[in-house]
Design an enzyme around this catalytic site. Structure first.
Site, PDB file in Angstrom:
ATOM      1  N   ASP A 130      16.834   1.449   6.533  1.00 36.69           N
ATOM      2  CA  ASP A 130      16.083   1.731   5.297  1.00 36.69           C
ATOM      3  C   ASP A 130      16.201   3.213   4.926  1.00 36.69           C
ATOM      4  OD1 ASP A 130      14.506   1.467   3.094  1.00 36.69           O
ATOM      5  OD2 ASP A 130      12.636   1.027   4.179  1.00 36.69           O
ATOM      6  N   GLN A 181       1.174   2.834   1.025  1.00 36.43           N
ATOM      7  CA  GLN A 181       1.959   2.597  -0.179  1.00 36.43           C
ATOM      8  C   GLN A 181       2.087   3.847  -1.045  1.00 36.43           C
ATOM      9  OE1 GLN A 181       0.281   0.399   1.216  1.00 36.43           O
ATOM     10  NE2 GLN A 181       1.407  -1.523   1.090  1.00 36.43           N
ATOM     11  N   GLY A 182       3.314   4.148  -1.432  1.00 31.82           N
ATOM     12  CA  GLY A 182       3.562   5.335  -2.253  1.00 31.82           C
ATOM     13  C   GLY A 182       4.078   6.498  -1.407  1.00 31.82           C
ATOM     14  N   ASP A 183       3.994   6.362  -0.085  1.00 29.18           N
ATOM     15  CA  ASP A 183       4.523   7.405   0.808  1.00 29.18           C
ATOM     16  C   ASP A 183       5.957   7.100   1.218  1.00 29.18           C
ATOM     17  OD1 ASP A 183       2.210   9.034   0.959  1.00 29.18           O
ATOM     18  OD2 ASP A 183       1.298   7.574   2.312  1.00 29.18           O
ATOM     19  N   SER A 184       6.393   5.889   0.975  1.00 29.22           N
ATOM     20  CA  SER A 184       7.741   5.470   1.364  1.00 29.22           C
ATOM     21  C   SER A 184       8.796   6.460   0.933  1.00 29.22           C
ATOM     22  CB  SER A 184       8.082   4.129   0.719  1.00 29.22           C
ATOM     23  OG  SER A 184       7.619   3.099   1.520  1.00 29.22           O
ATOM     24  N   HIS A 206      14.737   1.195   0.309  1.00 26.76           N
ATOM     25  CA  HIS A 206      13.918   0.298  -0.521  1.00 26.76           C
ATOM     26  C   HIS A 206      13.339   1.001  -1.754  1.00 26.76           C
ATOM     27  CE1 HIS A 206      10.141   1.516   1.719  1.00 26.76           C
ATOM     28  NE2 HIS A 206       9.612   1.239   0.550  1.00 26.76           N
TER      29      HIS A 206
END
Ligand code: ARG
Length: 260
Positions: free
Chosen positions: A120, A211-214, A74
């Protein structure tokens, strides 16, 4: 009185909407950082990189060889393109230090489904090779799924809290424990059948990726066991962080790194 009723109904509607599917939608990668985290030097996690789109950090990744980075599928979705994508390695700061390298090619798992988040995972090839040293190193991918309860750490520059909070300027990590897939899909937690075969979970009280660690690493026993994928909000009780299971997706990565 009428107005109060309307307000109450509106509030109920909001609360309810947050209880099911909508709340399970993986959060967009723009904002997040590790919740409940501790500052990490890059030498402690030399495989960690920051993916930068149009000059700004938006996802994490892990070095698996001098030219190949593993991240989440993603994170490679539009508007990410090869030309606007760079990788910062060798720094625990998201905006400076280490080395910034242009990406030459990207490849997201063809079985990735943006609704269910299965598969993912993705790889990217750097334009030039990384020089390994104390702050830049590859990590081995796990061949066996870690067992339920194993210690595992997460890291990244994502949000430190789900609501509000901004990206962390410095790399943070948090120690969690693996929640096996069966356990993660059981009634002990809130996800049920949203947990699919390619997923693994990890949790600790008040600690989680956000959020932002993905795309970033879940590491256990010195190996890469997961890739930050999704979760309901962040560090919410009964909702562990959900990761792409590297042991199950390893064969895909080994093939993909040859052709990317
Ligand atoms: N999808 C998020 C991202 O793009 C990561 C979400 C992880 N959430 C969690 N609660 N573990 O950065």
């Amino acid at each position: 009185m009428f107005l109060q009723m309307v307000t109450l109904l509106a509030l109920l509607a909001i609360t309810n909407a947050d209880v099911i599917p909508l709340g399970l939608v993986p959060q967009s990668p723009q904002d997040g950082r590790i919740v409940g985290g501790t500052t990490s030097s890059i030498e402690e996690r030399p495989w960690q990189v920051s993916l930068q789109r149009s000059g700004a950090h938006y996802c994490g990744g892990s070095i698996i060889s001098s030219k190949i980075i593993v991240t989440a599928a993603h994170c490679l979705d539009s508007p990410t393109t090869v030309s606007n994508l760079r990788v910062r390695a060798g720094s625990n700061k998201r905006t400076y230090g280490g080395i910034l390298i242009q990406v030459a090619a990207i490849n997201a798992h063809e079985g990735y489904n943006s609704e269910t988040k299965v598969n993912d995972i993705g790889v990217l090839r750097l334009q030039s090779s990384l020089t390994f040293g104390s702050s830049i190193k590859a990590i081995a991918m796990a061949t066996v799924t870690p067992s339920h309860g194993s210690a595992a750490s997460i890291s990244g520059w994502g949000k430190t809290s789900y609501s509000g909070g901004s990206s962390s300027a410095t790399l943070l990590y948090a120690d969690t424990k693996i929640v096996g897939r069966t356990q993660c899909a059981s009634s002990t937690y809130g996800y049920g059948s949203y947990i699919k075969a390619t997923m693994i979970c990890a949790a600790a009280a008040n600690k989680d990726a956000c959020q932002g660690d993905s795309g970033g690493p879940l590491v256990s026993g010195g190996q890469l066991v997961g890739v930050v994928s999704w979760g309901r909000e962040c560090a919410l009780a009964n909702y562990p962080g959900v990761f792409a299971n590297v042991a199950e997706l390893r064969d895909w990565v080994l093939q993909a790194q040859k052709s990317v």
